[in-house]
Motif scaffolding. Sequence first.
Motif, PDB file in Angstrom:
ATOM      1  N   VAL A  14      -7.827  -0.722 -30.382  1.00 20.18           N
ATOM      2  CA  VAL A  14      -8.801  -0.443 -29.319  1.00 20.18           C
ATOM      3  C   VAL A  14      -8.277   0.733 -28.504  1.00 20.18           C
ATOM      4  N   GLU A  15      -9.102   1.754 -28.351  1.00 20.90           N
ATOM      5  CA  GLU A  15      -8.650   2.988 -27.690  1.00 20.90           C
ATOM      6  C   GLU A  15      -8.644   2.878 -26.168  1.00 20.90           C
ATOM      7  N   GLN A  16      -9.628   2.152 -25.634  1.00 18.15           N
ATOM      8  CA  GLN A  16      -9.642   1.962 -24.182  1.00 18.15           C
ATOM      9  C   GLN A  16     -10.504   0.768 -23.813  1.00 18.15           C
ATOM     10  N   ASN A  17     -10.188   0.160 -22.674  1.00 17.55           N
ATOM     11  CA  ASN A  17     -10.977  -0.973 -22.200  1.00 17.55           C
ATOM     12  C   ASN A  17     -12.278  -0.505 -21.574  1.00 17.55           C
ATOM     13  N   LYS A  52      -5.922  -4.842 -16.934  1.00 15.79           N
ATOM     14  CA  LYS A  52      -6.651  -4.152 -18.001  1.00 15.79           C
ATOM     15  C   LYS A  52      -6.297  -2.671 -18.105  1.00 15.79           C
ATOM     16  N   HIS A  53      -5.990  -2.060 -16.997  1.00 14.72           N
ATOM     17  CA  HIS A  53      -5.821  -0.609 -17.012  1.00 14.72           C
ATOM     18  C   HIS A  53      -4.372  -0.127 -16.902  1.00 14.72           C
TER      19      HIS A  53
END
Lengths: 82, 150
Positions: B137-140, B119-120
């Motif tokens: 999507v800007e960030q998880n 995810k990161h």
Amino acid sequence: MAKTINQMSIQVKFFASLRDKIGKADIELDAAKDPAEAWTLATDNAPRPDNILVAVNLDYARFDTPVKDGDEVAFFPPVTGG
Amino acid sequence: MSNWISEQAIKPWQILADCEVLQPTGQHGATSSFIGTMRDFSERENLEKMVLEHYPQMTERYLAKLEKLARCRWPLQDCVIVHRVGDILPGDPIVVIGCWSAHRRAAIDACDWLIEELKHNAPFWKKEFGPEGAHWVEQNTDGHSLGNKP
């Protein structure tokens, strides 16, 4: 300086939202000493967002990682997979 | 080594079952798995679909690296990682991870580490489509805190 023919050079790629903002997916450069210079040349000196990531030859790198003829430099926003 | 990117729909339970039958009988005492599925909502709106973009070649290289690191860090008997790319609809599986080990802690910790790394750090990007249009999507979300909110 951007190239128009395919020979040894630096291949620069942009992904996701960064590609949309820059307006192109890839470009070839004659040369660049590092990703920072590649960004400047490939984007006509566009401001560089603070949070973007860079890879050289498919591995995460720094903006001062040396690049050489034939290398691939990729710029992309923070990742959101999984 | 067992990890791949799929441009087609995946069947996580089948993938896990197919790996399970390959395990030597009696050797593993724990199996930990994670399946990520697309929701039909986000923090801002209802969702109609999603496109998952990736960086071809770097993604495959990164998945292989993650599996190798997990196998070095924990005594895993086996490990599988499969990640979707392309057009995805609500309810579609996005990712499946399976870890087999002699003991539960290794299997659970390896699986947890792998999904957080995916995810990161793995080069995937989600573009969501809803009534308000499309947006990246800007960030998880933070996997270690958001799920604990009441």
